[in-house]
Design a protein around this motif. Structure first.
Motif, PDB file in Angstrom:
ATOM      1  N   ALA A  49      -6.224   6.322 -10.305  1.00  0.00           N
ATOM      2  CA  ALA A  49      -7.922   5.253 -10.361  1.00  0.00           C
ATOM      3  C   ALA A  49      -7.808   4.296  -9.492  1.00  0.00           C
ATOM      4  CB  ALA A  49      -9.348   5.960 -11.493  1.00  0.00           C
TER       5      ALA A  49
ATOM      6  N   ARG B 297       0.680   3.737  -3.050  1.00  0.00           N
ATOM      7  CA  ARG B 297       0.871   5.655  -2.216  1.00  0.00           C
ATOM      8  C   ARG B 297       1.528   6.466  -3.259  1.00  0.00           C
ATOM      9  NH1 ARG B 297      -0.696   4.502   2.558  1.00  0.00           N
ATOM     10  NH2 ARG B 297      -2.391   3.367   2.192  1.00  0.00           N
TER      11      ARG B 297
ATOM     12  N   GLN C  36       0.966   9.128  -6.035  1.00  0.00           N
ATOM     13  CA  GLN C  36       1.837  10.203  -5.103  1.00  0.00           C
ATOM     14  C   GLN C  36       2.458  10.903  -6.545  1.00  0.00           C
ATOM     15  OE1 GLN C  36       3.401  10.218  -1.266  1.00  0.00           O
ATOM     16  NE2 GLN C  36       1.170  10.736  -0.547  1.00  0.00           N
TER      17      GLN C  36
ATOM     18  N   ASN D 110      -5.618   4.261  -6.014  1.00  0.00           N
ATOM     19  CA  ASN D 110      -6.017   4.579  -4.625  1.00  0.00           C
ATOM     20  C   ASN D 110      -7.532   3.866  -4.361  1.00  0.00           C
ATOM     21  OD1 ASN D 110      -4.973   7.791  -4.288  1.00  0.00           O
ATOM     22  ND2 ASN D 110      -5.995   8.439  -6.294  1.00  0.00           N
ATOM     23  N   THR D 111      -7.892   3.268  -5.233  1.00  0.00           N
ATOM     24  CA  THR D 111      -9.141   2.044  -5.221  1.00  0.00           C
ATOM     25  C   THR D 111      -7.873   0.984  -4.194  1.00  0.00           C
ATOM     26  OG1 THR D 111     -10.082   3.164  -7.165  1.00  0.00           O
ATOM     27  CG2 THR D 111     -10.371  -0.155  -5.658  1.00  0.00           C
ATOM     28  N   TYR D 112      -6.904   0.576  -4.420  1.00  0.00           N
ATOM     29  CA  TYR D 112      -6.280  -1.035  -3.733  1.00  0.00           C
ATOM     30  C   TYR D 112      -5.865   0.130  -2.428  1.00  0.00           C
ATOM     31  CZ  TYR D 112      -1.963  -3.416  -3.261  1.00  0.00           C
ATOM     32  OH  TYR D 112      -1.461  -4.824  -3.134  1.00  0.00           O
ATOM     33  N   THR D 113      -4.816   1.336  -2.242  1.00  0.00           N
ATOM     34  CA  THR D 113      -4.860   1.570  -1.392  1.00  0.00           C
ATOM     35  C   THR D 113      -5.993   2.227  -0.497  1.00  0.00           C
ATOM     36  OG1 THR D 113      -4.690   3.922  -2.049  1.00  0.00           O
ATOM     37  CG2 THR D 113      -2.740   2.533  -2.272  1.00  0.00           C
ATOM     38  N   ALA D 114      -7.108   2.084  -0.523  1.00  0.00           N
ATOM     39  CA  ALA D 114      -8.180   3.162   0.624  1.00  0.00           C
ATOM     40  C   ALA D 114      -8.689   2.019   1.758  1.00  0.00           C
ATOM     41  CB  ALA D 114      -9.165   3.198  -0.266  1.00  0.00           C
TER      42      ALA D 114
ATOM     43  N   LYS E 155       0.707  -1.490  -0.094  1.00  0.00           N
ATOM     44  CA  LYS E 155      -0.345   0.196  -0.039  1.00  0.00           C
ATOM     45  C   LYS E 155       0.493   1.866   0.277  1.00  0.00           C
ATOM     46  CE  LYS E 155      -4.671  -0.932   1.996  1.00  0.00           C
ATOM     47  NZ  LYS E 155      -5.617  -0.734   3.073  1.00  0.00           N
TER      48      LYS E 155
ATOM     49  N   GLU F 211       0.326  12.293  -9.920  1.00  0.00           N
ATOM     50  CA  GLU F 211      -0.590  12.997  -9.777  1.00  0.00           C
ATOM     51  C   GLU F 211       0.325  14.270  -9.733  1.00  0.00           C
ATOM     52  OE1 GLU F 211      -3.761  11.290  -6.678  1.00  0.00           O
ATOM     53  OE2 GLU F 211      -1.953  11.737  -5.672  1.00  0.00           O
TER      54      GLU F 211
END
Length: 98
Positions: A91, A59, A63, A94-98, A55, A66
């Motif tokens: 996307a 992440r 970043q 971000n789903t993986y790290t949510a 994660k 982004e």
């Protein structure tokens, strides 16, 4: 909570951004290539079992993407497909790290 290493990384990226407002076409392509290193890493990591370490890796790479997609010269240098691939990867990361 953000760690010192992540804070230094963010600071260095910010400092680098300020110094690199003007890019040669070759530099833009190098940045796009580096972004796709992150895309490939994220796409590989999200196929594996979720761990805190993975994660964190995802992440950090999200970043990076982004930050790069926020630069006009970077977006202008990307093809439409490259922009789509980067945004899809952001996307998914971000789903993986949510």
């Amino acid at each position: 909570m953000i760690g010192i290493l992540e804070l230094l990384t963010i600071f260095n990226i910010y400092k680098q951004n300020k110094m690199e407002e003007t890019q040669t076409p070759e530099q833009v392509q190098q940045h796009i290539s580096a972004a796709f290193d992150s895309v490939n890493l994220i796409n590989d990591e999200i196929t594996k079992e979720v761990t805190d370490n993975r994660k964190d890796t995802v992440r950090r790479n999200v970043q990076h993407l982004e930050i790069m997609i926020g630069k006009e010269w970077f977006v202008v240098g990307c093809t439409e497909q490259q922009s789509l691939d980067i945004n899809a990867c952001i996307a998914a990361g971000n789903t993986y790290t949510a």
